[in-house]
Design an enzyme around this catalytic site. Sequence first.
Site, PDB file in Angstrom:
ATOM      1  N   HIS A 154       0.795  -1.234   0.000  1.00 41.10           N
ATOM      2  CA  HIS A 154       0.000   0.000   0.000  1.00 41.10           C
ATOM      3  C   HIS A 154       0.824   1.279   0.000  1.00 41.10           C
ATOM      4  O   HIS A 154       0.265   2.374   0.024  1.00 41.10           O
ATOM      5  CB  HIS A 154      -0.953  -0.008   1.207  1.00 41.10           C
ATOM      6  CG  HIS A 154      -1.839  -1.209   1.231  1.00 41.10           C
ATOM      7  ND1 HIS A 154      -1.502  -2.369   1.889  1.00 41.10           N
ATOM      8  CD2 HIS A 154      -3.031  -1.450   0.636  1.00 41.10           C
ATOM      9  CE1 HIS A 154      -2.452  -3.261   1.717  1.00 41.10           C
ATOM     10  NE2 HIS A 154      -3.397  -2.737   0.965  1.00 41.10           N
TER      11      HIS A 154
ATOM     12  N   GLY B 296      -4.401  11.400  10.346  1.00 38.63           N
ATOM     13  CA  GLY B 296      -5.348  10.567   9.614  1.00 38.63           C
ATOM     14  C   GLY B 296      -5.516  11.022   8.172  1.00 38.63           C
ATOM     15  O   GLY B 296      -5.645  10.221   7.245  1.00 38.63           O
TER      16      GLY B 296
ATOM     17  N   ARG C 275      -3.577  16.781   5.570  1.00 41.96           N
ATOM     18  CA  ARG C 275      -2.833  17.295   6.729  1.00 41.96           C
ATOM     19  C   ARG C 275      -1.352  16.923   6.579  1.00 41.96           C
ATOM     20  O   ARG C 275      -0.467  17.699   6.930  1.00 41.96           O
ATOM     21  CB  ARG C 275      -3.398  16.741   8.034  1.00 41.96           C
ATOM     22  CG  ARG C 275      -3.082  17.620   9.242  1.00 41.96           C
ATOM     23  CD  ARG C 275      -3.642  17.023  10.542  1.00 41.96           C
ATOM     24  NE  ARG C 275      -5.021  16.657  10.411  1.00 41.96           N
ATOM     25  CZ  ARG C 275      -5.591  15.640  11.055  1.00 41.96           C
ATOM     26  NH1 ARG C 275      -4.902  14.893  11.888  1.00 41.96           N
ATOM     27  NH2 ARG C 275      -6.867  15.372  10.872  1.00 41.96           N
TER      28      ARG C 275
ATOM     29  N   ARG D 280      -3.244   5.317  -3.614  1.00 41.70           N
ATOM     30  CA  ARG D 280      -4.595   5.551  -3.045  1.00 41.70           C
ATOM     31  C   ARG D 280      -4.767   6.978  -2.527  1.00 41.70           C
ATOM     32  O   ARG D 280      -5.585   7.222  -1.624  1.00 41.70           O
ATOM     33  CB  ARG D 280      -4.893   4.559  -1.909  1.00 41.70           C
ATOM     34  CG  ARG D 280      -5.044   3.134  -2.379  1.00 41.70           C
ATOM     35  CD  ARG D 280      -5.285   2.204  -1.216  1.00 41.70           C
ATOM     36  NE  ARG D 280      -5.429   0.842  -1.709  1.00 41.70           N
ATOM     37  CZ  ARG D 280      -6.525   0.104  -1.561  1.00 41.70           C
ATOM     38  NH1 ARG D 280      -7.564   0.579  -0.911  1.00 41.70           N
ATOM     39  NH2 ARG D 280      -6.575  -1.116  -2.047  1.00 41.70           N
TER      40      ARG D 280
ATOM     41  N   ARG E 155       1.348   9.329  15.926  1.00 44.92           N
ATOM     42  CA  ARG E 155       0.065   9.725  15.328  1.00 44.92           C
ATOM     43  C   ARG E 155      -0.284  11.120  15.811  1.00 44.92           C
ATOM     44  O   ARG E 155      -0.110  11.448  17.001  1.00 44.92           O
ATOM     45  CB  ARG E 155      -1.019   8.714  15.728  1.00 44.92           C
ATOM     46  CG  ARG E 155      -2.426   9.222  15.523  1.00 44.92           C
ATOM     47  CD  ARG E 155      -3.473   8.149  15.558  1.00 44.92           C
ATOM     48  NE  ARG E 155      -4.764   8.680  15.944  1.00 44.92           N
ATOM     49  CZ  ARG E 155      -5.529   9.472  15.192  1.00 44.92           C
ATOM     50  NH1 ARG E 155      -5.125   9.831  13.975  1.00 44.92           N
ATOM     51  NH2 ARG E 155      -6.685   9.916  15.624  1.00 44.92           N
TER      52      ARG E 155
ATOM     53  N   MET F 233     -10.040   7.033  16.742  1.00 46.25           N
ATOM     54  CA  MET F 233     -10.328   5.768  16.066  1.00 46.25           C
ATOM     55  C   MET F 233      -9.110   4.940  15.651  1.00 46.25           C
ATOM     56  O   MET F 233      -9.270   3.963  14.923  1.00 46.25           O
ATOM     57  CB  MET F 233     -11.209   6.053  14.827  1.00 46.25           C
ATOM     58  CG  MET F 233     -12.518   6.737  15.188  1.00 46.25           C
ATOM     59  SD  MET F 233     -13.565   7.131  13.767  1.00 46.25           S
ATOM     60  CE  MET F 233     -14.062   5.502  13.268  1.00 46.25           C
ATOM     61  N   GLU F 234      -7.901   5.297  16.093  1.00 46.17           N
ATOM     62  CA  GLU F 234      -6.725   4.576  15.564  1.00 46.17           C
ATOM     63  C   GLU F 234      -5.658   4.142  16.560  1.00 46.17           C
ATOM     64  O   GLU F 234      -4.914   3.193  16.291  1.00 46.17           O
ATOM     65  CB  GLU F 234      -6.011   5.434  14.491  1.00 46.17           C
ATOM     66  CG  GLU F 234      -6.769   5.649  13.218  1.00 46.17           C
ATOM     67  CD  GLU F 234      -7.731   6.824  13.291  1.00 46.17           C
ATOM     68  OE1 GLU F 234      -7.613   7.619  14.256  1.00 46.17           O
ATOM     69  OE2 GLU F 234      -8.606   6.947  12.416  1.00 46.17           O
TER      70      GLU F 234
ATOM     71  N   SER G 138     -11.200  18.294  18.938  1.00 41.17           N
ATOM     72  CA  SER G 138     -11.861  19.009  17.842  1.00 41.17           C
ATOM     73  C   SER G 138     -13.353  19.172  18.075  1.00 41.17           C
ATOM     74  O   SER G 138     -14.007  19.956  17.403  1.00 41.17           O
ATOM     75  CB  SER G 138     -11.657  18.270  16.518  1.00 41.17           C
ATOM     76  OG  SER G 138     -12.192  16.963  16.613  1.00 41.17           O
ATOM     77  N   ASP G 139     -13.904  18.411  19.027  1.00 41.06           N
ATOM     78  CA  ASP G 139     -15.304  18.629  19.384  1.00 41.06           C
ATOM     79  C   ASP G 139     -15.593  18.133  20.795  1.00 41.06           C
ATOM     80  O   ASP G 139     -14.928  17.233  21.299  1.00 41.06           O
ATOM     81  CB  ASP G 139     -16.272  18.047  18.358  1.00 41.06           C
ATOM     82  CG  ASP G 139     -15.975  16.627  17.986  1.00 41.06           C
ATOM     83  OD1 ASP G 139     -15.014  16.397  17.229  1.00 41.06           O
ATOM     84  OD2 ASP G 139     -16.684  15.753  18.488  1.00 41.06           O
TER      85      ASP G 139
HETATM   86  O1  LIG Z   1      -8.153  13.622  12.632  1.00 45.27           O
HETATM   87  P1  LIG Z   1      -7.850  12.165  12.479  1.00 45.27           P
HETATM   88  O2  LIG Z   1      -6.402  11.872  12.629  1.00 45.27           O
HETATM   89  O3  LIG Z   1      -8.390  11.564  11.196  1.00 45.27           O
HETATM   90  O4  LIG Z   1      -8.585  11.422  13.709  1.00 45.27           O
HETATM   91  C1  LIG Z   1      -9.985  11.419  14.003  1.00 45.27           C
HETATM   92  O5  LIG Z   1     -10.792  11.940  12.961  1.00 45.27           O
HETATM   93  C2  LIG Z   1     -11.420  10.881  12.213  1.00 45.27           C
HETATM   94  C3  LIG Z   1     -12.913  10.982  12.356  1.00 45.27           C
HETATM   95  O6  LIG Z   1     -13.370  12.222  11.902  1.00 45.27           O
HETATM   96  C4  LIG Z   1     -10.880   9.582  12.798  1.00 45.27           C
HETATM   97  O7  LIG Z   1      -9.779   9.169  12.041  1.00 45.27           O
HETATM   98  C5  LIG Z   1     -10.503  10.008  14.200  1.00 45.27           C
HETATM   99  O8  LIG Z   1      -9.559   9.184  14.856  1.00 45.27           O
HETATM  100  O1  LIG Z   2     -13.087   9.911  16.375  1.00 48.89           O
HETATM  101  C1  LIG Z   2     -13.518  11.037  16.630  1.00 48.89           C
HETATM  102  C2  LIG Z   2     -12.807  12.212  16.291  1.00 48.89           C
HETATM  103  C3  LIG Z   2     -13.349  13.432  16.587  1.00 48.89           C
HETATM  104  N1  LIG Z   2     -14.545  13.470  17.198  1.00 48.89           N
HETATM  105  C4  LIG Z   2     -15.234  12.360  17.518  1.00 48.89           C
HETATM  106  O2  LIG Z   2     -16.334  12.428  18.077  1.00 48.89           O
HETATM  107  N2  LIG Z   2     -14.710  11.173  17.223  1.00 48.89           N
END
Ligand SMILES: O=P(O)(O)O[C@H]1O[C@H](CO)[C@@H](O)[C@H]1O
Ligand SMILES: O=c1cc[nH]c(=O)[nH]1
Length: 235
Positions: free
Chosen positions: A4, A20, A24, A43, A87, A180-181, A203-204
Amino acid sequence: MSIHITAPEGSIAPVVLMPGDPLRAKLIATEFLADAALVSSTRNIFYYTGLYKGHRISVGASGMGCPSIGIYSYELYSNYDVQHIIRIGTCGAYHSNLRLFDIINVAKSASESTFAKEAWGFAEEVMLPQGNAYAIINETAAARQQAVLDTSVHTSDYFYRANPELPAIAAAHQCAVVEMESFALFANARYLGKSAACLLTVSDIIPTQQKISPDQREQSLLPMIELALESAIRL
Ligand SMILES: O=P(O)(O)O[C@H]1O[C@H](CO)[C@@H](O)[C@H]1O
Ligand SMILES: O=c1cc[nH]c(=O)[nH]1
């Protein structure tokens, strides 16, 4: 070359910063790296290598979720002899005592994901940062007098879900935020004996639905990116 990532052998540095989002990665390469070269775009997952303050560093994307970062981090560690992956991501806060733009150095990742168990036989629902990257980030932040929270995170397989309650695993492990990672990254690093850490910017705020706007997002991540770069050159 790997399945990949089509960078030529030797063209990826031993330290990789991993957002991610491929755009960025492009922004970091353009704004912060001298002599940045695009070494893989398979990709549209971009990888760049360049110089930060004279140190060779690569930056490239993971995509979203454990399966995706599982692929990229495995290939970087195994096929390109990468030693450290940091990360640099975004996360949602489960509690309104956190604020937008807070920066987190992930102390542990708890997940319902089967990734670690099915890939490597690690049955634990918590994965830890590996090697020295996590400690170096904390030391670098302290030296820069930059505020960083040392927090547990929930690595979720779900961005959207029906039940708005705090997920059981997040409650069990006092996870203040969700992304998520990092769980899969830490599992791969543990199996392969490599180093991995994860920096996140809030971010939120989930309970109040406050969000960084798409316009704010680029600039708001700069303090985290600078901390990651300054840490990377100390590894
Ligand atoms: O900003 P990134 O690094 O993508 O991380 C967060 O944002 C994504 C979801 O919007 C998911 O990948 C989560 O882990
Ligand atoms: O994985 C994520 C990233 C940003 N905000 C969320 O709620 N979930």
